[in-house]
Scaffold this motif. Structure first.
Motif, PDB file in Angstrom:
ATOM      1  N   ARG A 134      -5.060   2.581  -6.238  1.00  0.00           N
ATOM      2  CA  ARG A 134      -5.908   1.429  -5.938  1.00  0.00           C
ATOM      3  C   ARG A 134      -7.358   1.860  -5.708  1.00  0.00           C
ATOM      4  O   ARG A 134      -8.284   1.175  -6.151  1.00  0.00           O
ATOM      5  N   HIS A 163      -6.317  -1.826   2.391  1.00  0.00           N
ATOM      6  CA  HIS A 163      -6.509  -0.566   3.104  1.00  0.00           C
ATOM      7  C   HIS A 163      -7.045  -0.777   4.524  1.00  0.00           C
ATOM      8  O   HIS A 163      -7.118   0.187   5.297  1.00  0.00           O
ATOM      9  N   ASP A 191      -8.000  -4.920  -2.803  1.00  0.00           N
ATOM     10  CA  ASP A 191      -7.559  -3.540  -2.546  1.00  0.00           C
ATOM     11  C   ASP A 191      -8.196  -2.986  -1.276  1.00  0.00           C
ATOM     12  O   ASP A 191      -7.542  -2.284  -0.483  1.00  0.00           O
ATOM     13  N   LEU A 214       0.848  -1.193   0.000  1.00  0.00           N
ATOM     14  CA  LEU A 214       0.000   0.000   0.000  1.00  0.00           C
ATOM     15  C   LEU A 214       0.884   1.243   0.000  1.00  0.00           C
ATOM     16  O   LEU A 214       1.730   1.413   0.885  1.00  0.00           O
ATOM     17  N   ASP A 215       0.688   2.081  -0.998  1.00  0.00           N
ATOM     18  CA  ASP A 215       1.414   3.352  -1.089  1.00  0.00           C
ATOM     19  C   ASP A 215       0.458   4.458  -0.658  1.00  0.00           C
ATOM     20  O   ASP A 215      -0.130   5.174  -1.478  1.00  0.00           O
ATOM     21  N   ALA A 216       0.254   4.575   0.671  1.00  0.00           N
ATOM     22  CA  ALA A 216      -0.772   5.474   1.199  1.00  0.00           C
ATOM     23  C   ALA A 216      -0.236   6.892   1.306  1.00  0.00           C
ATOM     24  O   ALA A 216       0.929   7.115   1.658  1.00  0.00           O
ATOM     25  N   GLU A 217      -1.113   7.829   1.036  1.00  0.00           N
ATOM     26  CA  GLU A 217      -0.821   9.250   1.191  1.00  0.00           C
ATOM     27  C   GLU A 217      -2.131   9.987   1.414  1.00  0.00           C
ATOM     28  O   GLU A 217      -3.201   9.493   1.058  1.00  0.00           O
ATOM     29  N   SER A 247      -4.683   5.543   7.951  1.00  0.00           N
ATOM     30  CA  SER A 247      -4.238   4.198   7.586  1.00  0.00           C
ATOM     31  C   SER A 247      -3.871   3.397   8.829  1.00  0.00           C
ATOM     32  O   SER A 247      -3.140   3.877   9.704  1.00  0.00           O
ATOM     33  N   ASP A 277      -4.270   4.850  -0.890  1.00  0.00           N
ATOM     34  CA  ASP A 277      -3.475   4.687  -2.107  1.00  0.00           C
ATOM     35  C   ASP A 277      -4.346   5.140  -3.277  1.00  0.00           C
ATOM     36  O   ASP A 277      -5.300   4.431  -3.650  1.00  0.00           O
TER      37      ASP A 277
END
Length: 563
Positions: free
Chosen positions: A421, A504, A500, A375-378, A528, A418
């Motif tokens: 996703r 999350h 997905d 997961l590339d969370a921002e 997150s 993300d």
């Protein structure tokens, strides 16, 4: 429950106070008894031992009471027989002594009365346990001297009821009385009998203490009680031991099954002997071995399948790239070809796009299966993402006659997600809704609270049949494979979307009803890693009409599936 209004105000207040204290007591009792009730529900051995103790206590208590009462009655009956024989002899002796007096005015009569009482008295009545003898002359009572040894008062021993039965009926009568004589409370068997005389009516009363019989009965009761208590305890211990022999293998089997379910496939039960419990252990071990072989085989097949999918997907990338380059060149020059060749170039381009989409989905599924998805969370605003998805699918919606309606808040909805996703999930949900919308509007709603954000996609198409809400997230599953499709779907879109959502830490849920369309809800935590407890939007649409069951006519609530 409220007190009736017709009661006086003080009474109603008292009832309210009583109800309040009663609720407090009930709650405290529930808290206090909670460990016992939990142990009762969870322990088979405790229930068996407790029921054995209760049943045996009732049985032994009833049997012991019968034995004690029967023994006391036998002792009393034996004493009554002995007193009856002794009373017959005493009456005969008194009759013989009084027969020498022809009239009541005989001056020797008082002396005879005293002699009779003195001769017939058994022991010293002043002592506890001594018998008492009394004579009563009726209308000649003035002739009787103080006729009992040691001046024992027999007024409370010889009751009026007993005198009436002897004097009026003229028969032998007996009665059990308890009185305090010489400082001791003693139970007596009082027996009265008329004594025939030539000058009038004389009564003889013989009072025998039942101290010995009461003591023997008490000893019998104590013995029966002790024996019964020991028997109940012994039965409880035996029940506990026997139950333990049966429950222990079951507990071992339960613990072994738990370890098996946790993945420890080499766990086995110990087999001792050749009885039924040993057969159970052997059968359980055989079942565990079979399950282990099947699970290992399935895991190997699954691993090979994942590896095959991943290898094929990667191996197809290189030829697909080459074919794509050639197809793009042909597609760019299609205007110079014959119409048939140009159409073939267009079909080739469309099928390559579909094949590339399928290959991308397979690669994504293989990454999820291998556990390599990250997961590339921002912190991202979801409003532009929803608008972008709707804009990209507007062309498809126009072709099928579907209107996409957006219900978005005026302020930004920021969450730690993300974006790639989430956009893919919404693209799959909106694309499916447009495809199955049956030329009716599709609503996309976005809402948030302090802990979660939610997006619902609602269509008014054919909907989902009962049970299909549990299947829509399966790989390669389609509600109706025979329907003409407007998009080249792979059957993996909702499965990837569900993965997905899990990545999350969110939910992807489905609701549907035949003829009422379907609604999908994506719920994600604002931060997150937080745990979701509730969603800002309902899963079942507010505009949904109730479904009537054809069998009963009652309102049937469609089911929803949480992924």
């Amino acid at each position: 429950m409220r007190a009736p209004a017709w009661l006086p105000l003080p009474v109603r207040r008292i009832l309210r106070v009583v109800r309040r204290y009663w609720r407090v007591l009930v709650r405290r009792f529930a808290v206090w008894s909670s460990p016992a009730r939990r142990a009762w529900r969870r322990s088979l051995q405790l229930r068996v031992v407790a029921l054995t103790l209760v049943a045996s206590s009732l049985l032994v208590g009833a049997f012991g009471w019968f034995i004690a009462e029967r023994s006391a009655n036998i002792l009393l009956s034996r004493t009554q027989d002995e007193v009856q024989i002794s009373m017959r002899n005493k009456v005969a002796y008194a009759e013989q002594q009084l027969s020498v007096h022809p009239t009541a005015r005989d001056p020797r009569l008082p002396t005879t009365f005293t002699t009779i009482v003195s001769q017939l008295a058994d022991g010293d009545p002043a002592e506890s346990g001594g018998s008492v003898l009394s004579m009563r002359a009726g209308q000649y009572a003035d002739l009787l001297p103080v006729n009992l040894p040691n001046n024992v008062d027999t007024e409370q021993l010889v009751t009026p009821e007993l005198i009436r039965r002897v004097s009026d009926d003229g028969k032998v009568a007996r009665q059990i009385v308890t009185a305090r004589v010489n400082g001791h409370t003693t139970k007596y068997l009082a027996t009265g009998s008329p004594v025939p005389t030539s000058f009038g009516h004389v009564e003889l009363y013989y009072l025998v203490p039942l101290t010995t019989e009461d003591s023997a009965a008490a000893q019998i009761r104590a013995t029966v009680l002790a024996t019964g208590l020991a028997l109940v305890i012994m039965l409880g211990v035996i029940a506990g031991l026997v139950t333990r022999l049966v429950v222990t293998p079951v507990r071992v089997a339960a613990r072994t099954a738990q370890r098996l379910s946790a993945g420890l496939l080499d766990q086995r039960m110990k087999v001792d002997g050749e009885d039924d419990l040993a057969l159970l252990a052997a059968s359980f071990n055989q079942m565990a071995a079979n399950l282990q072989r099947q699970i290992v085989r399935l895991e190997e097949l699954s691993r090979l399948q994942r590896r095959f999918t991943s290898d094929v997907s990667h191996e197809l990338r290189t030829p697909l790239t080459t074919v794509r380059m050639a197809a793009d060149l042909i597609f760019a020059e299609r205007d110079e070809f014959d119409p048939a060749v140009a159409r073939s170039a267009e079909l080739l381009q469309a099928e390559l796009d579909r094949f590339e989409s399928l290959l991308t989905d397979l690669l994504e599924i293989s990454r999820f299966d291998a556990g390599f998805a990250a997961l590339d969370a921002e912190h991202t605003d979801l409003v532009p993402i929803v608008e972008r998805v709707a804009d990209r699918l507007s062309g498809l919606a126009e072709r099928v006659g579907v209107t996409i309606e957006l219900r978005l808040p005026d302020t930004p909805v920021i969450a730690e997600i993300d974006p790639r996703r989430v956009e893919r999930v919404l693209r799959n949900l909106v694309g499916n809704a447009v495809e199955h919308g049956e030329a009716r509007p599709v609503q996309i709603t976005l809402a948030s609270d302090d802990a979660a954000v939610a997006v619902t996609v609602r269509d008014h198409g054919i909907g989902l049949k009962p049970g299909e809400e549990r299947l829509v997230f399966n790989r390669f599953w389609r509600a109706d494979p025979s329907r003409a499709r407007q998009t080249g779907g792979t059957g993996l879109g909702l499965s990837i979307s569900a993965e997905d959502a899990r990545l999350h830490g969110g939910w992807l849920e489905a609701w549907g009803a035949p003829g009422e369309g379907a609604q999908f809800r994506l719920t994600l935590p604002v931060r997150s890693g937080d745990r979701l407890l509730a969603a800002p939007l309902p899963l079942i649409p507010r505009d949904r009409e109730p479904v009537l069951s054809p069998a009963s006519g009652e309102t049937a609530e469609p089911k929803a599936e949480v992924v």
